[in-house]
Scaffold this active site. Structure first.
Site, PDB file in Angstrom:
ATOM      1  N   ARG A  35       0.821  -1.218   0.000  1.00  0.00           N
ATOM      2  CA  ARG A  35       0.000   0.000   0.000  1.00  0.00           C
ATOM      3  C   ARG A  35       0.850   1.262   0.000  1.00  0.00           C
ATOM      4  O   ARG A  35       0.479   2.262  -0.619  1.00  0.00           O
ATOM      5  CB  ARG A  35      -0.930   0.004   1.204  1.00  0.00           C
ATOM      6  CG  ARG A  35      -2.055  -0.975   1.000  1.00  0.00           C
ATOM      7  CD  ARG A  35      -3.039  -0.917   2.127  1.00  0.00           C
ATOM      8  NE  ARG A  35      -4.201  -1.721   1.807  1.00  0.00           N
ATOM      9  CZ  ARG A  35      -5.078  -2.157   2.686  1.00  0.00           C
ATOM     10  NH1 ARG A  35      -4.931  -1.858   3.960  1.00  0.00           N
ATOM     11  NH2 ARG A  35      -6.107  -2.865   2.308  1.00  0.00           N
ATOM     12  N   LYS A 196     -20.596 -16.217   1.671  1.00  0.00           N
ATOM     13  CA  LYS A 196     -22.062 -16.157   1.696  1.00  0.00           C
ATOM     14  C   LYS A 196     -22.642 -15.453   0.480  1.00  0.00           C
ATOM     15  O   LYS A 196     -22.166 -14.389   0.094  1.00  0.00           O
ATOM     16  CB  LYS A 196     -22.508 -15.365   2.930  1.00  0.00           C
ATOM     17  CG  LYS A 196     -22.224 -16.060   4.214  1.00  0.00           C
ATOM     18  CD  LYS A 196     -22.822 -15.233   5.336  1.00  0.00           C
ATOM     19  CE  LYS A 196     -22.124 -15.502   6.643  1.00  0.00           C
ATOM     20  NZ  LYS A 196     -22.252 -14.375   7.548  1.00  0.00           N
ATOM     21  N   GLY A 349      -9.673  -9.128  -0.874  1.00  0.00           N
ATOM     22  CA  GLY A 349      -8.465  -9.578  -0.185  1.00  0.00           C
ATOM     23  C   GLY A 349      -8.091 -11.017  -0.483  1.00  0.00           C
ATOM     24  O   GLY A 349      -6.924 -11.326  -0.732  1.00  0.00           O
ATOM     25  N   GLY A 372     -13.391  -4.001   0.056  1.00  0.00           N
ATOM     26  CA  GLY A 372     -14.777  -3.520   0.183  1.00  0.00           C
ATOM     27  C   GLY A 372     -15.122  -2.506  -0.890  1.00  0.00           C
ATOM     28  O   GLY A 372     -16.213  -2.524  -1.465  1.00  0.00           O
TER      29      GLY A 372
HETATM   30  P1  AMP Z   1     -15.632 -13.647   1.479  1.00  0.00           P
HETATM   31  O1  AMP Z   1     -15.027 -12.878   2.603  1.00  0.00           O
HETATM   32  O2  AMP Z   1     -17.123 -13.642   1.445  1.00  0.00           O
HETATM   33  O3  AMP Z   1     -14.997 -13.342   0.142  1.00  0.00           O
HETATM   34  O4  AMP Z   1     -15.305 -15.169   1.790  1.00  0.00           O
HETATM   35  C1  AMP Z   1     -14.001 -15.657   1.849  1.00  0.00           C
HETATM   36  C2  AMP Z   1     -13.994 -16.851   2.735  1.00  0.00           C
HETATM   37  O5  AMP Z   1     -14.880 -17.822   2.226  1.00  0.00           O
HETATM   38  C3  AMP Z   1     -12.638 -17.517   2.797  1.00  0.00           C
HETATM   39  O6  AMP Z   1     -12.133 -17.374   4.090  1.00  0.00           O
HETATM   40  C4  AMP Z   1     -12.934 -18.962   2.470  1.00  0.00           C
HETATM   41  O7  AMP Z   1     -12.286 -19.863   3.335  1.00  0.00           O
HETATM   42  C5  AMP Z   1     -14.424 -19.075   2.655  1.00  0.00           C
HETATM   43  N1  AMP Z   1     -15.009 -20.156   1.870  1.00  0.00           N
HETATM   44  C6  AMP Z   1     -14.846 -20.381   0.555  1.00  0.00           C
HETATM   45  N2  AMP Z   1     -15.485 -21.506   0.188  1.00  0.00           N
HETATM   46  C7  AMP Z   1     -16.061 -22.009   1.287  1.00  0.00           C
HETATM   47  C8  AMP Z   1     -16.849 -23.178   1.553  1.00  0.00           C
HETATM   48  N3  AMP Z   1     -17.157 -24.032   0.579  1.00  0.00           N
HETATM   49  N4  AMP Z   1     -17.266 -23.377   2.811  1.00  0.00           N
HETATM   50  C9  AMP Z   1     -16.935 -22.492   3.785  1.00  0.00           C
HETATM   51  N5  AMP Z   1     -16.209 -21.386   3.612  1.00  0.00           N
HETATM   52  C10 AMP Z   1     -15.766 -21.145   2.374  1.00  0.00           C
END
Ligand code: AMP
Length: 392
Positions: A35, A196, A349, A372
């Site tokens: 950064r 999610k 990230g 974000g």
């Molecule tokens: P996000 O912050 O929404 O981009 O989510 C990233 C996180 O999603 C990472 O820490 C991954 O470990 C988690 N992740 C990805 N695939 C899965 C899965 N199938 N089950 C649980 N967590 C997951």
């Protein structure tokens, strides 16, 4: 058109530069200076134009208190080494000592202010605080894309008092993300992963009508698998996500967009790198097993789709890539994106970390510096820090 640093008269002026020096640090030692390096072009340009450079940033979340482990002093020191030039530091960002330090500046000098978030007024976009920051300078530059989705005094409010333009880093982000979303070279694919679907629903919805192929992975793919009537065992899932997935499938149909979701998966009997694992088609996920990565057939399907694209936008991992046993899907996508003969944009990230870990970062057209902020940009939202820039 918004002003950029190139449109502004900054020669010999006092210039307030909002940077994002919120770098990872351990025991006062910077562990990743990406950064800080990202802001060098803007800082050097200002120095070359004999401007009096006043740098401001937040660090961590001190919530209005002075916290010794959140001082920006190590960043000033590090910047000084990178530029091979003194960088003065003052232990606050407004007030008499700061004004005195600013008055001492000669053309080409650099002064770094202390953590803006030692004052709660920063995150509240307090007008008096914004005015106090503005009073230090004649012109402001925003080079902190990572906080441009925040309604902060140093990012938004300050532009009510002095003209503010985009620095080189922010300019690059706006141009790259804007081109990919609004006038991309076709065909276009978006790859959206992560935990999610509720977190990413707006991004998927906004991009569906604009892309030719939408590729879904990560924990959020479970909602789509369940919506097809498949069992998902003990996979990550929240009630209500199934309906969201069904709605997005309909939206894709209406938009004429090809929506790709996993056809097979790496399943495990525990959320652990050492768990027992197997590869199954999504129709055959059993109770007691959880999906932690996309399977090899899905990898092939995604790689094949990506090979034909001219623009690719990627945000979010395909699986729990932090554990080696479930990193193959994310790594395969990282490679496919890097090897595509396309304009490639990676944000968020986790996907950035995956690309960097794979050593392929230099094959990506644009790696966004804001997790974000890039997500909100892809959602089609107007970022307050960009909206606040002075019109050219
Ligand atoms: P996000 O912050 O929404 O981009 O989510 C990233 C996180 O999603 C990472 O820490 C991954 O470990 C988690 N992740 C990805 N695939 C899965 C899965 N199938 N089950 C649980 N967590 C997951």
């Amino acid at each position: 058109m918004k002003q950029t640093i190139l449109d502004m008269n900054i020669d010999n002026k006092r210039v307030f530069v909002r940077v994002d020096f919120n770098v990872p640090m351990k025991d006062g030692v910077i562990t990743d200076d990406t950064r800080i390096r990202g802001a060098l072009e803007t800082i050097q340009y200002l120095v070359d134009h004999n401007a009096k450079v006043i740098l401001a940033s937040h660090f961590g979340r001190p919530k209005g208190e002075r916290k010794a482990d959140m001082t920006l002093a190590p960043c000033a020191e590090h910047l000084s080494k990178l530029l091979n030039k003194p960088v003065a530091f003052v232990d606050d960002c407004i007030g008499d000592t700061v004004t005195a330090a600013v008055e001492k500046l000669q053309g080409g000098d650099i002064l770094m202010l202390e953590n803006l978030r030692y004052h709660n007024e920063e995150t509240k976009n307090d007008p008096d605080f914004a005015k106090a920051l503005a009073s230090l300078a004649e012109v402001a530059i925003n080079d902190a894309f990572g906080v441009s989705h925040r309604n902060a005094a140093s990012v938004v409010g300050i532009a009510d008092y002095i003209p503010m333009g985009a620095g080189f880093l922010l300019k690059k982000e706006i141009e790259a993300l804007g081109a990919a979303v609004n006038h991309p070279k076709k065909p276009v694919a978006a790859i959206i992963g992560g935990a999610k679907v509720t977190d990413k629903i707006s991004v998927i919805s906004n991009l569906l009508p604009k892309v030719d192929v939408m590729i879904i992975g990560g924990g959020m793919a479970n909602a789509f698998i369940k919506a097809q009537g498949c069992n998902i065992g003990s996979s990550l899932f929240e009630p209500g996500q199934e309906q969201i997935a069904t709605d997005l499938v309909m939206e894709a149909r209406v938009a004429g967009t090809r929506l790709l979701t996993p056809i097979d998966a790496v399943v495990a009997d525990a959320f652990s790198n050492d768990a027992n694992t197997k590869i199954v088609d999504v129709e055959h996920i059993e109770d007691g097993w959880m999906v932690l990565d996309i399977g090899p057939k899905t990898r092939e399907l995604y790689i094949d789709a990506l090979a034909k694209m001219k623009t690719i936008i990627w945000n979010g991992p395909m699986g729990v890539f932090e554990m080696d046993s479930f990193a193959a899907g994310t790594n395969a996508v990282a490679e496919a994106v890097a090897n595509a003969d396309a304009m490639t944009i990676v944000g968020g990230g986790d996907s950035v970390a995956a690309i960097e870990k794979s050593g392929l970062a230099d094959k990506i057209s644009h790696i966004s510096t804001g997790g974000g902020a890039s997500l909100e940009f892809l959602e089609g939202k107007i970022l307050p820090g960009i909206a606040a820039l002075t019109e050219a």
